[in-house]
Design a protein around this motif. Sequence first.
Motif, mmCIF file in Angstrom:
data_model
loop_
_atom_site.group_PDB
_atom_site.id
_atom_site.type_symbol
_atom_site.label_atom_id
_atom_site.label_comp_id
_atom_site.label_asym_id
_atom_site.label_seq_id
_atom_site.Cartn_x
_atom_site.Cartn_y
_atom_site.Cartn_z
ATOM 1 N N VAL A 104 0.855 -1.194 0.000
ATOM 2 C CA VAL A 104 0.000 0.000 0.000
ATOM 3 C C VAL A 104 0.891 1.244 0.000
ATOM 4 N N GLY A 105 0.740 2.091 -1.007
ATOM 5 C CA GLY A 105 1.554 3.304 -1.103
ATOM 6 C C GLY A 105 0.674 4.540 -1.162
ATOM 7 N N GLY A 106 0.861 5.442 -0.225
ATOM 8 C CA GLY A 106 0.103 6.697 -0.218
ATOM 9 C C GLY A 106 0.969 7.832 -0.716
ATOM 10 N N GLY A 107 0.564 8.476 -1.809
ATOM 11 C CA GLY A 107 1.305 9.635 -2.319
ATOM 12 C C GLY A 107 2.744 9.271 -2.610
ATOM 13 N N VAL A 108 3.666 10.117 -2.119
ATOM 14 C CA VAL A 108 5.089 9.897 -2.403
ATOM 15 C C VAL A 108 5.607 8.635 -1.706
ATOM 16 N N GLY A 109 4.875 8.132 -0.724
ATOM 17 C CA GLY A 109 5.230 6.858 -0.075
ATOM 18 C C GLY A 109 5.245 5.701 -1.075
ATOM 19 N N THR A 110 4.575 5.871 -2.207
ATOM 20 C CA THR A 110 4.575 4.842 -3.262
ATOM 21 C C THR A 110 6.003 4.550 -3.727
ATOM 22 N N ALA A 111 6.870 5.560 -3.649
ATOM 23 C CA ALA A 111 8.261 5.367 -4.080
ATOM 24 C C ALA A 111 8.998 4.395 -3.164
ATOM 25 N N ILE A 130 -1.677 -1.328 -3.926
ATOM 26 C CA ILE A 130 -2.786 -0.365 -3.811
ATOM 27 C C ILE A 130 -2.131 0.993 -3.617
ATOM 28 N N ILE A 131 -2.301 1.880 -4.605
ATOM 29 C CA ILE A 131 -1.625 3.177 -4.512
ATOM 30 C C ILE A 131 -2.660 4.300 -4.594
ATOM 31 N N GLY A 132 -2.342 5.408 -3.939
ATOM 32 C CA GLY A 132 -3.316 6.494 -3.914
ATOM 33 C C GLY A 132 -2.680 7.858 -4.044
ATOM 34 N N GLY A 133 -3.476 8.779 -4.574
ATOM 35 C CA GLY A 133 -3.072 10.182 -4.661
ATOM 36 C C GLY A 133 -4.306 11.045 -4.501
ATOM 37 N N ARG A 134 -4.053 12.350 -4.242
ATOM 38 C CA ARG A 134 -5.200 13.260 -4.030
ATOM 39 C C ARG A 134 -6.100 13.284 -5.267
ATOM 40 N N SER A 135 -5.474 13.341 -6.451
ATOM 41 C CA SER A 135 -6.214 13.253 -7.710
ATOM 42 C C SER A 135 -5.264 12.655 -8.745
ATOM 43 N N ARG A 136 -5.737 12.560 -9.968
ATOM 44 C CA ARG A 136 -4.994 11.818 -10.995
ATOM 45 C C ARG A 136 -3.534 12.244 -11.099
ATOM 46 N N GLU A 150 -0.784 -7.010 -9.919
ATOM 47 C CA GLU A 150 -2.015 -6.216 -10.033
ATOM 48 C C GLU A 150 -1.846 -4.875 -9.310
ATOM 49 N N VAL A 151 -2.418 -3.823 -9.869
ATOM 50 C CA VAL A 151 -2.362 -2.507 -9.222
ATOM 51 C C VAL A 151 -3.780 -1.951 -9.098
ATOM 52 N N VAL A 152 -4.147 -1.540 -7.897
ATOM 53 C CA VAL A 152 -5.424 -0.839 -7.687
ATOM 54 C C VAL A 152 -5.061 0.613 -7.390
ATOM 55 N N THR A 153 -5.498 1.497 -8.266
ATOM 56 C CA THR A 153 -5.160 2.915 -8.093
ATOM 57 C C THR A 153 -6.375 3.666 -7.551
#
Length: 295
Positions: A104-111, A130-136, A150-153
Amino acid sequence: MHRVLANEQLSPNVYRLVVQAPRIAEIRRPGQFVIVHLGPGAERIPLTIADVDAAAGTISLVIQGIGKSTLDLVELVPGDVIDGIAGPLGRPTELPEHGHAVCVGGGVGTAVILPIAQALHARGVAVTSIIGGRSREWVILEDELKACGEVVTCTDDGSYGRPGFVTTALADELARGGVDEVFAVGPVPMMRAVVGLTGPAEVKTTVSLNPIMVDGTGMCGGCRVTVDGIVRYACVEGPEFDGLRVDFNELADRQSTYRPFEKAALEHREACKIGLRTGAPVDAPPVGAGAGARP
Ligand code: NAD
Ligand code: FES
């Protein structure tokens, strides 16, 4: 001296620097980080090694430009040099041999998640990211992670992928069952929310912490975190810990300690830029602009 070979913008304030560092590229393992010292007078910044190319002798650093020091770094252009890069530091990720891992990566934590997902995939562990950002435009490294499984964005505003926080998608993944281990990296509230789900589900959860760091060698105590009631130094005993045992409240408090100094350093940086353009005098820089949390 380390020459910058490339600088690519990944999101509105996140950049990927490719830097010459052959020795580090050769021996680094997933989960490890470096401390970067741009030049005389600069702050020492801990940064995760997001990727390496051992044959080319390069490492990739993904940097969120939010304070004076990180803005100085993200403005580097190919050909510029960084005075010092110390590392690899920290303990490598403890990787399972098989099973299904959710990263699970949130924002820059995805790096920080990327090298873990790559290493898991390389040893045959099934990976769901599973990665997330504020918007696209804030979603980073999606294609790189797709090469691992698999990636869930997710986006907070629903402008791309699944609407909502990464934790909503994680809750569904846990409900489906078959998750052996979770790796989570991102803002403290996100990591706290992740263990709020994986704790009751009794799923092993590893988080990577980014407390304030100064020396990165266990000498200064700046990076201390409490895990299972015991004080640990994230630079030498981490940065990864059992997420179910981390005192996230203390971590959040300690991360905010230097905010006034960081704000003053940023204001001084802006004043210097204006001074250069207009010739207006600029006061001396603030003292103790603080060491950075790993962006
Ligand atoms: P952000 O605030 O934009 O959040 C990114 C994503 O995290 C959101 O899209 C959402 O999916 C999730 N999230 C945020 N708050 C949440 C909550 N309360 N509950 C559940 N999910 C939540 O992230 P950003 O601006 O990219 O900032 C990244 C943060 O990660 C910074 O604070 C940085 O210090 C930290 N970071 C940590 C590490 C580490 O090693 N732990 C490494 C790099 C960055
Ligand atoms: Fe100084 Fe960890 S950064 S002890």
